[in-house]
Design a protein around this motif. Sequence first.
Motif, mmCIF file in Angstrom:
data_model
loop_
_atom_site.group_PDB
_atom_site.id
_atom_site.type_symbol
_atom_site.label_atom_id
_atom_site.label_comp_id
_atom_site.label_asym_id
_atom_site.label_seq_id
_atom_site.Cartn_x
_atom_site.Cartn_y
_atom_site.Cartn_z
ATOM 1 N N UNK A 104 0.829 -1.210 0.000
ATOM 2 C CA UNK A 104 0.000 0.000 0.000
ATOM 3 C C UNK A 104 0.860 1.255 0.000
ATOM 4 N N UNK A 105 0.316 2.359 -0.536
ATOM 5 C CA UNK A 105 1.044 3.623 -0.561
ATOM 6 C C UNK A 105 0.400 4.736 0.236
ATOM 7 N N UNK A 106 -0.567 4.392 1.109
ATOM 8 C CA UNK A 106 -1.265 5.439 1.868
ATOM 9 C C UNK A 106 -1.416 5.112 3.349
ATOM 10 N N UNK A 107 -0.664 4.142 3.845
ATOM 11 C CA UNK A 107 -0.829 3.729 5.238
ATOM 12 C C UNK A 107 -0.561 4.879 6.197
ATOM 13 N N UNK A 108 0.402 5.728 5.868
ATOM 14 C CA UNK A 108 0.778 6.832 6.757
ATOM 15 C C UNK A 108 -0.127 8.056 6.591
ATOM 16 N N UNK A 109 -1.128 7.955 5.731
ATOM 17 C CA UNK A 109 -2.044 9.086 5.535
ATOM 18 C C UNK A 109 -3.501 8.641 5.635
ATOM 19 N N UNK A 110 -3.762 7.603 6.442
ATOM 20 C CA UNK A 110 -5.129 7.206 6.725
ATOM 21 C C UNK A 110 -5.731 6.167 5.798
ATOM 22 N N UNK A 111 -4.985 5.696 4.800
ATOM 23 C CA UNK A 111 -5.438 4.628 3.891
ATOM 24 C C UNK A 111 -6.801 4.907 3.262
ATOM 25 N N UNK A 112 -7.022 6.088 2.671
ATOM 26 C CA UNK A 112 -8.356 6.372 2.115
ATOM 27 C C UNK A 112 -8.761 5.460 0.965
ATOM 28 N N UNK A 113 -7.789 4.921 0.226
ATOM 29 C CA UNK A 113 -8.117 4.073 -0.927
ATOM 30 C C UNK A 113 -8.172 2.595 -0.584
ATOM 31 N N UNK A 114 -7.796 2.230 0.637
ATOM 32 C CA UNK A 114 -7.587 0.824 0.962
ATOM 33 C C UNK A 114 -8.878 0.013 0.943
ATOM 34 N N UNK A 115 -9.884 0.445 1.687
ATOM 35 C CA UNK A 115 -11.113 -0.344 1.778
ATOM 36 C C UNK A 115 -11.795 -0.483 0.419
ATOM 37 N N UNK A 116 -11.974 0.607 -0.347
ATOM 38 C CA UNK A 116 -12.587 0.427 -1.676
ATOM 39 C C UNK A 116 -11.787 -0.527 -2.567
ATOM 40 N N UNK A 117 -10.454 -0.463 -2.499
ATOM 41 C CA UNK A 117 -9.643 -1.342 -3.328
ATOM 42 C C UNK A 117 -9.813 -2.794 -2.896
ATOM 43 N N UNK A 118 -9.794 -3.030 -1.581
ATOM 44 C CA UNK A 118 -9.951 -4.401 -1.097
ATOM 45 C C UNK A 118 -11.329 -4.955 -1.440
ATOM 46 N N UNK A 119 -12.350 -4.135 -1.318
ATOM 47 C CA UNK A 119 -13.698 -4.597 -1.658
ATOM 48 C C UNK A 119 -13.824 -4.907 -3.143
ATOM 49 N N UNK A 120 -13.211 -4.077 -3.980
ATOM 50 C CA UNK A 120 -13.307 -4.289 -5.430
ATOM 51 C C UNK A 120 -12.472 -5.467 -5.909
#
Length: 463
Positions: A156-172
């Motif tokens: 991941x590239x956003x762990x240090x900034x709240x992971x805004x893209x993580x959940x949508x990416x994992x769900x998709x």
Amino acid sequence: MALNDVLDRIDAELDAATGRLMELLRIQSISTDPAYKAECDKAADWLVADLNSIGIKAEKRATPGHPMVVGHVGEENTDAPHVLFYGHYDVQPVDPLNLWNTPPFEPQLEDTPNGTVFRGRGASDDKGQLMTFVEACRAWKAVNGSLPCRITFFFEGEEESGSPSLIPFMEANAEELKADIALICDTSMVSRGVPSISSQLRGMLKDEFTVIGPRIDLHSGHYGGPGLNPLRELSRIVASFYDEETGKVAVEGFYDGVHEVPEDQLRQWEGCGFDEKDYLDNAGYTQAHGEKDRSVLEQQWARPTLEVNGLWGGYNGAGSKTVIPSEAHCKITCRLVGDMDPDALRVKIRKHVEAQLKPDCKVVWDNDLEGSKASVMDITRPEFTAARAALTDEWQREAVFCGMGGSIPIAGFFKSILGMESMLAGFANDDDAIHSPNEKYDLKSFHKGIRSWARILDALTAK
């Protein structure tokens, strides 16, 4: 699959592995600052190329924010176990820059009283940790021609900034990412040289509020005395959060869902090598300041907290400005354990604050809500037994199941979105200064971390 040959290969190639980590550390992948977007892309590209170089089919996946890196290997081996390895390539900002002894993105090896260390931003959190697994796979592939199981790489590239893209990416991409178990290496050892597998993680609740008094800032000569001062009121409210006699949080219902630690687990923690004095000394403390009837480890791993992270208001410039400010602000976070519900707790905290308000005073709450429950791992699974034995063999010291004071939401997301258990085994030390100037990662942690993952892969795939 000759494990000893793989370990020998790791030892022989340590200098090359060190060089690769240095390359990755030079990339300024600060995810929270838009000015470094190109650097985050560069880090993702570097990882894709590195995985491809050892025969792992990897690619960069776009998100609304910084890209994910996803790779797969061994899909044809359908009877073998399937693991997912997670890490993050983004890093924290480097401020305050003047406190760094060396440039944060010009990494170097440095000799210290505890051995040689990598010095630079991201060395421990999380590039050095991430690369321990990649280097173990590289050595395994070089010796055996293939890896011992199916592996999905998820960086991941956003762990240090709240992971805004993580959940949508994992769900998709849930079907692509699902595996038998997730491996996470973004953790530390309970004490230096004691290999550790985290069996529980505290959850997190964040909130922010503003106390509002007069409609404008007031002259303290005209209104000092009869005027209500929001800074004074906020200080009183914050003080009411705590019972100074016991060290407990005084919010009604705060401890709902908190469970006592079983006696056998407490005994294991007592013998895990944790040095309370060193822990306190490292922070400049002479004593613990939490719940008075709990050990330091229990406070850190198994008890909830309410922390004030920021207080501000009024005039903060040079000199003096004689005003009664119209507003005062507070940021808080809570670490959650057991079955604590972040949404229910938020209601209790807000009710507590609002009950303290005086006439002519009101509170406005921030609407950017964040909260995640605590995670407890099923350490009865055979993967945990196998990994613990593998770590014990490598470090020649019994590996321990420990708690973690921090919060790693990804473990909860793997459970809730992918239905997948997580195993957290990391090799950082408490003095690595993650998120701070002069971050470091021990060369020993890097070397033995690589060897540890090789042993764990061997143990997880043993027939």
